[in-house]
Design an enzyme around this catalytic site. Structure first.
Site, PDB file in Angstrom:
ATOM      1  N   GLY A  15       2.341 -40.636 -35.917  1.00 48.23           N
ATOM      2  CA  GLY A  15       3.230 -40.513 -37.070  1.00 48.23           C
ATOM      3  C   GLY A  15       2.597 -39.639 -38.130  1.00 48.23           C
ATOM      4  O   GLY A  15       1.375 -39.497 -38.184  1.00 48.23           O
ATOM      5  N   HIS A  58       2.980 -44.099 -47.062  1.00 50.65           N
ATOM      6  CA  HIS A  58       2.476 -42.791 -47.496  1.00 50.65           C
ATOM      7  C   HIS A  58       3.412 -42.161 -48.528  1.00 50.65           C
ATOM      8  O   HIS A  58       2.970 -41.550 -49.493  1.00 50.65           O
ATOM      9  CB  HIS A  58       2.367 -41.828 -46.306  1.00 50.65           C
ATOM     10  N   HIS A  66       3.861 -47.975 -41.967  1.00 50.67           N
ATOM     11  CA  HIS A  66       2.669 -47.208 -42.356  1.00 50.67           C
ATOM     12  C   HIS A  66       3.076 -45.867 -42.987  1.00 50.67           C
ATOM     13  O   HIS A  66       2.581 -45.493 -44.054  1.00 50.67           O
ATOM     14  CB  HIS A  66       1.800 -46.990 -41.102  1.00 50.67           C
ATOM     15  N   GLU A  67       3.994 -45.155 -42.334  1.00 49.97           N
ATOM     16  CA  GLU A  67       4.398 -43.829 -42.842  1.00 49.97           C
ATOM     17  C   GLU A  67       5.189 -43.946 -44.143  1.00 49.97           C
ATOM     18  O   GLU A  67       5.059 -43.114 -45.036  1.00 49.97           O
ATOM     19  CB  GLU A  67       5.220 -43.064 -41.794  1.00 49.97           C
ATOM     20  N   GLN A 106       1.131 -36.343 -46.420  1.00 50.63           N
ATOM     21  CA  GLN A 106      -0.167 -36.032 -45.814  1.00 50.63           C
ATOM     22  C   GLN A 106      -0.416 -34.537 -45.665  1.00 50.63           C
ATOM     23  O   GLN A 106      -1.547 -34.108 -45.477  1.00 50.63           O
ATOM     24  CB  GLN A 106      -0.279 -36.694 -44.436  1.00 50.63           C
ATOM     25  N   CYS A 133      -5.326 -43.631 -39.204  1.00 52.11           N
ATOM     26  CA  CYS A 133      -4.490 -42.706 -39.972  1.00 52.11           C
ATOM     27  C   CYS A 133      -5.099 -41.316 -39.873  1.00 52.11           C
ATOM     28  O   CYS A 133      -6.312 -41.160 -39.958  1.00 52.11           O
ATOM     29  CB  CYS A 133      -4.468 -43.168 -41.431  1.00 52.11           C
ATOM     30  N   LEU A 134      -4.243 -40.296 -39.718  1.00 51.84           N
ATOM     31  CA  LEU A 134      -4.752 -38.929 -39.615  1.00 51.84           C
ATOM     32  C   LEU A 134      -5.445 -38.495 -40.910  1.00 51.84           C
ATOM     33  O   LEU A 134      -6.259 -37.584 -40.897  1.00 51.84           O
ATOM     34  CB  LEU A 134      -3.604 -37.962 -39.285  1.00 51.84           C
TER      35      LEU A 134
HETATM   36 ZN    ZN Z   1      -1.370 -42.559 -42.190  1.00 50.75          ZN
END
Ligand code: ZN
Length: 170
Positions: free
Chosen positions: A46, A138, A134-135, A51, A92-93
């Site tokens: 995701g 963000h 989660h997304e 991000q 997480c990226l």
């Molecule tokens: Zn993340």
């Protein structure tokens, strides 16, 4: 299409709150394509626009095993979240190499626009439910490490700042 740089925690821009998308036009469709390419390249499941330093309510997800079920959620809204919670290991990226347990609703019902501007509702559970929550965090400027204890969070911050400094020197 383009692979975009991903902001790394503790970059303060990760805490900006995203604005709703006014119109799903060509610009948003290009954004979705670039975000998917960036997500696949980074081997994530995701990615939120936040991000990649675009502060509009767009997320992309693919939780399929074969990585061939891309999904775009524009202006997502949680219509319902189960009271039942589950503790899952998250990464997480934007927080490379860190994984820790976060408690989230087991199931959620979400309303969003797709990349063609069509409204749809998604009943999600398991990995997809976790990923959507989660997304969506963000988009509110929230990174998953904020659910952890201040001690753990500070350790993660110190570790990542050090790694980023080393990367700059390399
Ligand atoms: Zn993340």
């Amino acid at each position: 299409m383009a692979i975009l740089p991903i902001l790394c925690y503790p970059n303060p821009r990760l805490h900006k709150v995203a604005k709703p998308v006014a119109q799903v036009d060509e610009r948003i469709q290009t954004l979705v394509k670039d975000m998917l390419e960036t997500m696949y390249d980074a081997q994530g499941i995701g990615l939120a626009a936040t991000q990649i330093d675009v502060h509009e309510r767009v997320i992309v997800i693919d939780v399929s095993e074969k990585r061939n079920e891309p999904m775009a959620l524009i202006n997502p809204e949680i219509l319902w979240a189960s009271e039942g919670k589950q503790l899952g290991e998250e990464g997480c990226l934007s927080v490379p190499c860190i994984y820790d347990g976060v408690e989230r609703s087991i199931a959620v019902k979400v309303k969003a626009l797709d990349e063609n501007g069509n409204s749809r509702e998604i009943d999600a559970e398991g990995m997809l439910a976790i990923c959507i929550q989660h997304e969506m965090d963000h988009l509110l400027g929230k990174v998953f490490v904020e659910y952890l204890s201040p001690l753990k969070r500070n350790r993660i911050k110190t570790k990542l700042v050090k790694a980023q400094k080393q990367a700059l020197r390399a």
